[in-house]
Motif scaffolding. Structure first.
Motif, short mmCIF file in Angstrom:
data_model
loop_
_atom_site.label_atom_id
_atom_site.label_comp_id
_atom_site.label_asym_id
_atom_site.label_seq_id
_atom_site.Cartn_x
_atom_site.Cartn_y
_atom_site.Cartn_z
N SER A 44 -0.17 3.96 -2.02
CA SER A 44 0.83 2.98 -1.63
C SER A 44 2.07 3.59 -1.46
O SER A 44 2.39 4.26 -2.42
N ASP A 46 6.09 2.29 -1.82
CA ASP A 46 6.91 0.79 -2.29
C ASP A 46 8.18 1.33 -1.52
O ASP A 46 8.85 2.34 -1.58
N GLY A 49 10.46 -3.14 -5.64
CA GLY A 49 9.40 -3.99 -6.37
C GLY A 49 10.13 -4.93 -7.25
O GLY A 49 9.55 -5.90 -7.78
N ASN A 105 6.39 -8.00 0.37
CA ASN A 105 5.36 -7.14 -0.39
C ASN A 105 3.95 -7.86 -0.27
O ASN A 105 3.67 -8.88 -0.24
N THR A 110 -4.81 -1.62 -9.11
CA THR A 110 -4.36 -0.36 -9.69
C THR A 110 -5.64 0.03 -10.60
O THR A 110 -6.59 -0.86 -10.81
N LYS A 116 -0.49 -4.84 -8.07
CA LYS A 116 0.81 -4.34 -8.01
C LYS A 116 1.42 -4.37 -6.49
O LYS A 116 0.91 -4.20 -5.72
N SER A 118 3.53 -3.94 -3.22
CA SER A 118 3.78 -2.88 -2.42
C SER A 118 4.44 -2.88 -1.14
O SER A 118 4.11 -4.03 -0.62
N TRP A 119 4.73 -1.93 -0.36
CA TRP A 119 5.17 -2.05 1.17
C TRP A 119 4.17 -1.73 2.10
O TRP A 119 3.82 -2.32 2.98
N THR A 121 0.39 0.68 2.59
CA THR A 121 -0.81 0.87 1.90
C THR A 121 -1.70 1.69 2.89
O THR A 121 -2.27 1.03 3.76
N CYS A 127 -5.42 -4.48 0.96
CA CYS A 127 -4.20 -5.08 0.73
C CYS A 127 -4.51 -6.58 0.50
O CYS A 127 -5.45 -7.11 1.16
N GLY A 394 10.76 0.44 -8.25
CA GLY A 394 9.48 0.57 -7.55
C GLY A 394 10.06 0.73 -5.81
O GLY A 394 9.63 0.03 -5.07
#
Length: 413
Positions: A44, A46, A49, A105, A110, A116, A118-119, A121, A127, A394
């Protein structure tokens, strides 16, 4: 040797610069000292975050709350939104497909069994829309016998918070007996090489389907598709249940594949990659960098119209700190950081550490400063820039990708 552009650093930032410039017809070279942080890629990228300790749901909107000295603010919020749409397209042209969007996001599971934000993946992984829930309630966590780099108990304990009933099982296969004899050989990349041969996956799928009876989903370590991405697609197509891949301890299989695909894209566009080489020094004249000399090329000068420093931060030795000084080791560029060593650290370990914000100083056009003056044709991109604590925020991959695209635009103007 003469190039239009030379990039110092072969990580995510350097490769992004090189690919974008080469796509515009520029003759480019990348000088890279060795393995980049992409080999540790979790799958992923980021964008943002956290801001001031608060989790961010909408990164583009939250950027306005960052300090004026932050690389995102210096690129400009409008530019960030535009470049955040361009970045996944560039990665896709290199053969890397992602899910995710910059204005909101998503979440990824994890190795600790937590969600977590994320932007972007990689499509190997799954996702999720929700942080505090898991779509399945009866989960099989499946590992390979003897593989110690996937901590199944952490995943199981993390999933308990989602009220998930999970069970751990191990698969033993004859194809892995040779590498199991030596624990140092039972690594994710070696397992992936076995699957890349093509005749082992079907046996694994049969075992996985048998063991997964009564479960809703299978969680597996990401050890598929080192050289052949089709292995991941075939795995998901042939297993009877949904498959959720979780990163294992590095070296990262999807990370190494990503590095190879990005490097291949750059070279297919005509780029020259000087791997395993270090820039020793540069020659400056009239406030311009005229050429650089590297360890492997000896007296042969590498010349360019414009240079990009994308050498990374402390981890990559793009910035070096000793007991009594902080410096940029190649050119001696100005550093945006406190010269008083006592101010580098906060005694409270989990606080926002000041040294994490240190980096090379650059002007408004991201040109490097030396003794207070901007070097006309030396640009700075990625984590070597100062002004952000990428680990705490992040934001590391976003800074690498978006400042690189922005710097390329300055060069192409």
């Amino acid at each position: 040797m003469k190039f239009d552009n030379i990039i110092i650093g072969g990580g995510l930032s350097g490769l992004t610069c090189g690919i974008k410039l080469a796509e515009q017809g520029r003759k480019c070279a990348i000088v890279s000292s060795g393995q980049s942080a992409i080999h540790f890629f979790s799958g992923s990228f980021d964008l943002l975050g956290q801001v001031n300790g608060e989790e961010v749901s909408h990164p583009i909107e939250a950027i306005k709350n960052l300090a004026d000295t932050h690389p995102y603010q210096r690129v400009g919020i409008e530019n960030i939104g535009r470049l955040a749409e361009e970045a996944p397209q560039l990665l896709n042209r290199a053969g890397l497909k992602f899910c995710g969007k910059a204005d909101q996001n998503h979440f990824v599971l994890t190795p600790m069994g937590v969600m977590k934000p994320s932007w972007l993946t990689l499509d190997d992984f799954t996702c999720f829309d929700q942080k505090h829930s898991f779509p399945w309630k009866k989960v099989l966590i499946l590992n390979f016998s003897g593989f110690l780099d996937f901590h199944t108990l952490f995943v199981k304990d993390g999933l308990k918070k989602f009220e998930v009933d999970s069970q751990i099982k191990n698969i033993a296969m004859k194809a892995f007996e040779a590498i199991r004899k030596n624990p140092s050989e039972m690594r994710s990349t070696n397992i992936a090489k076995v699957f890349d041969k093509g005749d082992v996956l079907d046996e694994f799928v049969k075992k996985a389907n048998l063991l997964s009876e009564g479960f809703e989903v299978i969680i597996l370590p990401s050890v598929f598709g080192l050289f052949n991405k089709k292995v991941v697609d075939e795995l998901k197509a042939k297993v009877n249940k949904p498959v959720v891949l979780v990163p294992a301890i590095p070296p990262s299989v999807p990370g190494i594949r990503s590095q190879m695909l990005l490097s291949r894209r750059f070279q297919e566009l005509g780029g020259t990659f000087f791997m395993g080489d270090n820039v020793e020094e540069g020659y400056f004249e009239n406030n311009r960098l005229m050429d650089i000399r590297t360890n492997n090329h000896g007296d042969i000068k590498l010349e360019a119209d414009a240079f990009i420093l994308a050498s990374g931060s402390f981890y990559s030795k793009g910035i070096v700190a000793t007991h009594d000084k902080l410096y940029e080791p190649i050119f001696g560029l100005d550093i945006d950081g406190d010269t008083d060593r006592s101010q580098w650290l906060d005694e409270k370990f989990f606080k926002d550490q000041p040294y994490m914000h240190f980096g090379v100083k650059a002007d408004s056009n991201f040109r490097a400063l030396m003794k207070g003056q901007a070097i006309e044709n030396l640009y700075v991109a990625g984590s070597v820039l100062g002004g952000a604590n990428a680990l705490k925020e992040g934001s590391g991959a976003g800074i690498s990708l978006l400042t690189s695209l922005h710097v390329v635009e300055q060069i192409l103007k």
